[in-house]
Design a protein around this motif. Structure first.
Motif, PDB file in Angstrom:
ATOM      1  N   PRO A  65       0.847  -1.200   0.000  1.00 16.56           N
ATOM      2  CA  PRO A  65       0.000   0.000   0.000  1.00 16.56           C
ATOM      3  C   PRO A  65       0.881   1.248   0.000  1.00 16.56           C
ATOM      4  O   PRO A  65       1.926   1.281   0.662  1.00 16.56           O
ATOM      5  CB  PRO A  65      -0.807  -0.102   1.291  1.00 16.56           C
ATOM      6  N   LEU A  66       0.454   2.237  -0.747  1.00 18.98           N
ATOM      7  CA  LEU A  66       1.246   3.459  -0.884  1.00 18.98           C
ATOM      8  C   LEU A  66       0.826   4.458   0.193  1.00 18.98           C
ATOM      9  O   LEU A  66      -0.314   4.925   0.205  1.00 18.98           O
ATOM     10  CB  LEU A  66       1.017   4.044  -2.277  1.00 18.98           C
ATOM     11  N   THR A  67       1.746   4.737   1.129  1.00 17.64           N
ATOM     12  CA  THR A  67       1.516   5.778   2.134  1.00 17.64           C
ATOM     13  C   THR A  67       2.718   6.703   2.115  1.00 17.64           C
ATOM     14  O   THR A  67       3.842   6.268   1.831  1.00 17.64           O
ATOM     15  CB  THR A  67       1.339   5.200   3.552  1.00 17.64           C
ATOM     16  N   LEU A  68       2.491   7.959   2.422  1.00 19.73           N
ATOM     17  CA  LEU A  68       3.587   8.930   2.373  1.00 19.73           C
ATOM     18  C   LEU A  68       4.644   8.637   3.436  1.00 19.73           C
ATOM     19  O   LEU A  68       5.838   8.819   3.190  1.00 19.73           O
ATOM     20  CB  LEU A  68       3.043  10.353   2.494  1.00 19.73           C
ATOM     21  N   ASN A  69       4.231   8.158   4.608  1.00 11.24           N
ATOM     22  CA  ASN A  69       5.204   7.833   5.659  1.00 11.24           C
ATOM     23  C   ASN A  69       6.111   6.683   5.224  1.00 11.24           C
ATOM     24  O   ASN A  69       7.327   6.724   5.428  1.00 11.24           O
ATOM     25  CB  ASN A  69       4.491   7.473   6.962  1.00 11.24           C
ATOM     26  N   ALA A  70       5.514   5.631   4.636  1.00 13.42           N
ATOM     27  CA  ALA A  70       6.303   4.482   4.187  1.00 13.42           C
ATOM     28  C   ALA A  70       7.244   4.884   3.059  1.00 13.42           C
ATOM     29  O   ALA A  70       8.397   4.443   2.998  1.00 13.42           O
ATOM     30  CB  ALA A  70       5.383   3.352   3.735  1.00 13.42           C
ATOM     31  N   VAL A  71       6.782   5.741   2.169  1.00  9.78           N
ATOM     32  CA  VAL A  71       7.621   6.209   1.063  1.00  9.78           C
ATOM     33  C   VAL A  71       8.790   7.029   1.610  1.00  9.78           C
ATOM     34  O   VAL A  71       9.928   6.897   1.141  1.00  9.78           O
ATOM     35  CB  VAL A  71       6.791   7.016   0.043  1.00  9.78           C
ATOM     36  N   ALA A  72       8.532   7.850   2.615  1.00 11.22           N
ATOM     37  CA  ALA A  72       9.609   8.644   3.221  1.00 11.22           C
ATOM     38  C   ALA A  72      10.688   7.731   3.789  1.00 11.22           C
ATOM     39  O   ALA A  72      11.892   7.963   3.569  1.00 11.22           O
ATOM     40  CB  ALA A  72       9.044   9.550   4.316  1.00 11.22           C
ATOM     41  N   ARG A  73      10.271   6.675   4.501  1.00 13.36           N
ATOM     42  CA  ARG A  73      11.259   5.730   5.049  1.00 13.36           C
ATOM     43  C   ARG A  73      12.045   5.046   3.932  1.00 13.36           C
ATOM     44  O   ARG A  73      13.265   4.937   3.994  1.00 13.36           O
ATOM     45  CB  ARG A  73      10.562   4.677   5.913  1.00 13.36           C
ATOM     46  N   ALA A  74      11.340   4.605   2.904  1.00 14.12           N
ATOM     47  CA  ALA A  74      12.003   3.890   1.808  1.00 14.12           C
ATOM     48  C   ALA A  74      12.946   4.807   1.031  1.00 14.12           C
ATOM     49  O   ALA A  74      13.986   4.355   0.544  1.00 14.12           O
ATOM     50  CB  ALA A  74      10.962   3.296   0.867  1.00 14.12           C
ATOM     51  N   ASP A 104      14.492   7.298   2.374  1.00 23.31           N
ATOM     52  CA  ASP A 104      15.469   7.807   3.336  1.00 23.31           C
ATOM     53  C   ASP A 104      15.462   9.335   3.389  1.00 23.31           C
ATOM     54  O   ASP A 104      16.495   9.988   3.343  1.00 23.31           O
ATOM     55  CB  ASP A 104      16.870   7.271   3.028  1.00 23.31           C
ATOM     56  N   VAL A 105      14.236   9.882   3.437  1.00 24.96           N
ATOM     57  CA  VAL A 105      14.058  11.319   3.615  1.00 24.96           C
ATOM     58  C   VAL A 105      13.030  11.522   4.719  1.00 24.96           C
ATOM     59  O   VAL A 105      12.282  10.603   5.060  1.00 24.96           O
ATOM     60  CB  VAL A 105      13.579  12.022   2.319  1.00 24.96           C
ATOM     61  N   GLY A 106      12.980  12.704   5.256  1.00 26.54           N
ATOM     62  CA  GLY A 106      11.988  13.005   6.283  1.00 26.54           C
ATOM     63  C   GLY A 106      10.594  13.069   5.680  1.00 26.54           C
ATOM     64  O   GLY A 106      10.426  13.419   4.512  1.00 26.54           O
ATOM     65  N   VAL A 107       9.602  12.767   6.500  1.00 23.66           N
ATOM     66  CA  VAL A 107       8.231  12.794   6.002  1.00 23.66           C
ATOM     67  C   VAL A 107       7.833  14.208   5.590  1.00 23.66           C
ATOM     68  O   VAL A 107       7.059  14.398   4.650  1.00 23.66           O
ATOM     69  CB  VAL A 107       7.257  12.175   7.030  1.00 23.66           C
ATOM     70  N   GLY A 108       8.395  15.203   6.245  1.00 21.64           N
ATOM     71  CA  GLY A 108       8.129  16.595   5.859  1.00 21.64           C
ATOM     72  C   GLY A 108       8.604  16.885   4.440  1.00 21.64           C
ATOM     73  O   GLY A 108       7.970  17.651   3.708  1.00 21.64           O
ATOM     74  N   THR A 109       9.725  16.265   4.058  1.00 24.15           N
ATOM     75  CA  THR A 109      10.237  16.428   2.689  1.00 24.15           C
ATOM     76  C   THR A 109       9.242  15.855   1.684  1.00 24.15           C
ATOM     77  O   THR A 109       8.981  16.453   0.639  1.00 24.15           O
ATOM     78  CB  THR A 109      11.605  15.724   2.549  1.00 24.15           C
ATOM     79  N   VAL A 110       8.677  14.706   2.006  1.00 22.79           N
ATOM     80  CA  VAL A 110       7.680  14.098   1.099  1.00 22.79           C
ATOM     81  C   VAL A 110       6.479  15.021   0.975  1.00 22.79           C
ATOM     82  O   VAL A 110       5.997  15.288  -0.131  1.00 22.79           O
ATOM     83  CB  VAL A 110       7.253  12.699   1.599  1.00 22.79           C
ATOM     84  N   TYR A 111       5.995  15.549   2.109  1.00 23.81           N
ATOM     85  CA  TYR A 111       4.821  16.418   2.077  1.00 23.81           C
ATOM     86  C   TYR A 111       5.092  17.745   1.367  1.00 23.81           C
ATOM     87  O   TYR A 111       4.163  18.356   0.845  1.00 23.81           O
ATOM     88  CB  TYR A 111       4.287  16.667   3.493  1.00 23.81           C
ATOM     89  N   ARG A 112       6.343  18.184   1.321  1.00 22.10           N
ATOM     90  CA  ARG A 112       6.658  19.399   0.570  1.00 22.10           C
ATOM     91  C   ARG A 112       6.483  19.168  -0.929  1.00 22.10           C
ATOM     92  O   ARG A 112       6.154  20.087  -1.677  1.00 22.10           O
ATOM     93  CB  ARG A 112       8.081  19.881   0.867  1.00 22.10           C
ATOM     94  N   HIS A 113       6.711  17.946  -1.372  1.00 23.11           N
ATOM     95  CA  HIS A 113       6.585  17.627  -2.797  1.00 23.11           C
ATOM     96  C   HIS A 113       5.192  17.120  -3.164  1.00 23.11           C
ATOM     97  O   HIS A 113       4.715  17.351  -4.273  1.00 23.11           O
ATOM     98  CB  HIS A 113       7.624  16.573  -3.197  1.00 23.11           C
ATOM     99  N   PHE A 114       4.558  16.400  -2.236  1.00 20.85           N
ATOM    100  CA  PHE A 114       3.259  15.777  -2.498  1.00 20.85           C
ATOM    101  C   PHE A 114       2.350  16.017  -1.299  1.00 20.85           C
ATOM    102  O   PHE A 114       2.596  15.474  -0.224  1.00 20.85           O
ATOM    103  CB  PHE A 114       3.428  14.269  -2.744  1.00 20.85           C
ATOM    104  N   GLY A 115       1.304  16.807  -1.497  1.00 24.70           N
ATOM    105  CA  GLY A 115       0.409  17.150  -0.399  1.00 24.70           C
ATOM    106  C   GLY A 115      -0.454  15.998   0.076  1.00 24.70           C
ATOM    107  O   GLY A 115      -0.976  16.027   1.181  1.00 24.70           O
ATOM    108  N   CYS A 116      -0.600  14.981  -0.780  1.00 25.48           N
ATOM    109  CA  CYS A 116      -1.408  13.814  -0.421  1.00 25.48           C
ATOM    110  C   CYS A 116      -0.953  12.634  -1.273  1.00 25.48           C
ATOM    111  O   CYS A 116      -0.262  12.805  -2.273  1.00 25.48           O
ATOM    112  CB  CYS A 116      -2.903  14.090  -0.624  1.00 25.48           C
ATOM    113  N   VAL A 117      -1.354  11.449  -0.881  1.00 29.24           N
ATOM    114  CA  VAL A 117      -0.938  10.250  -1.598  1.00 29.24           C
ATOM    115  C   VAL A 117      -1.493  10.239  -3.021  1.00 29.24           C
ATOM    116  O   VAL A 117      -0.847   9.720  -3.944  1.00 29.24           O
ATOM    117  CB  VAL A 117      -1.314   8.973  -0.809  1.00 29.24           C
ATOM    118  N   GLU A 118      -2.658  10.856  -3.239  1.00 24.70           N
ATOM    119  CA  GLU A 118      -3.242  10.901  -4.583  1.00 24.70           C
ATOM    120  C   GLU A 118      -2.332  11.647  -5.559  1.00 24.70           C
ATOM    121  O   GLU A 118      -2.220  11.255  -6.727  1.00 24.70           O
ATOM    122  CB  GLU A 118      -4.632  11.554  -4.551  1.00 24.70           C
ATOM    123  N   GLU A 119      -1.686  12.703  -5.103  1.00 26.56           N
ATOM    124  CA  GLU A 119      -0.752  13.429  -5.972  1.00 26.56           C
ATOM    125  C   GLU A 119       0.405  12.523  -6.387  1.00 26.56           C
ATOM    126  O   GLU A 119       0.798  12.495  -7.556  1.00 26.56           O
ATOM    127  CB  GLU A 119      -0.217  14.678  -5.262  1.00 26.56           C
TER     128      GLU A 119
END
Length: 195
Positions: free
Chosen positions: A28-37, A39-54
């Motif tokens: 399953p695609l979650t922003l937290n899991a993607v951040a771990r995979a 190797d970036v902070g979850v805040g970095t993921v949210y700066r690029h993608f506001g939600c998993v749909e994006e």
């Protein structure tokens, strides 16, 4: 992506790659899991993608491009080729089906890509209808419903898109689009040869 600093562009690429690998593994695609995979902070993921749909939409932009290229190919049976290709893409890629069936895309670019594809499909349907290859009353929206429904059904049944069973179902849809009267089934018992 244009306008990103080099380190931000690198982080975005790592996030997209990690998400693509996660989807390929069936996770399953979650922003937290993607951040771990990634190797970036979850805040970095949210700066690029506001939600998993994006993020999901970015992952299938290449599928939209692939379909757009197929739609531009010359030939008298373009609609049939597009329907077959679209079916294969949707049946092979559940994420692409989910994004294309979403009521409202999360990203403007996805909305523009989808609108462009539907507009081109409408032209192909009109072209095929004027050549007598599509029954009256069928429009681009009807074609999309048929293709999406078929792809979902084939995947739900566990059929490979290229399997004989899936291809037979695709042929039934293509034959139905063409219209015309089906061959009449023989009535009553078949005549017996004279002895």
């Amino acid at each position: 992506m244009e306008g990103l600093r080099k380190d931000a562009a690198r982080n975005r690429a790592r996030i997209v790659d990690a998400a693509r690998e996660s989807v390929a593994r069936g996770e399953p695609l979650t922003l937290n899991a993607v951040a771990r995979a990634a190797d970036v902070g979850v805040g970095t993921v949210y700066r690029h993608f506001g939600c998993v749909e994006e993020l999901e939409e970015v992952l299938v932009w290449d599928r939209f491009d692939e379909l757009a290229e197929i739609m531009q190919a010359p030939g008298s049976a373009r609609l049939e080729a597009v329907v077959a290709a679209h079916f294969a893409l949707l049946a092979e890629d559940e994420l692409f089906e989910r994004v294309t069936s979403r009521a409202a895309p999360a990203l403007d670019r996805t909305a523009a890509m989808r609108t462009s594809l539907v507009d081109t499909l409408a032209l192909l349907v009109a072209e095929a209808r004027s050549a007598g290859r599509v029954r009256a009353g069928v429009d681009a929206d009807a074609v999309l419903v048929l293709v999406c429904g078929l792809a979902h059904g084939v995947r739900s049944a566990g059929l490979a898109p290229g399997s004989a069973s899936a291809q037979t179902l695709l042929q039934v849809v293509l034959d139905g689009l063409r219209g015309g009267e089906p061959e009449a089934a023989p009535r009553g018992p078949a005549p017996r040869p004279a002895t």
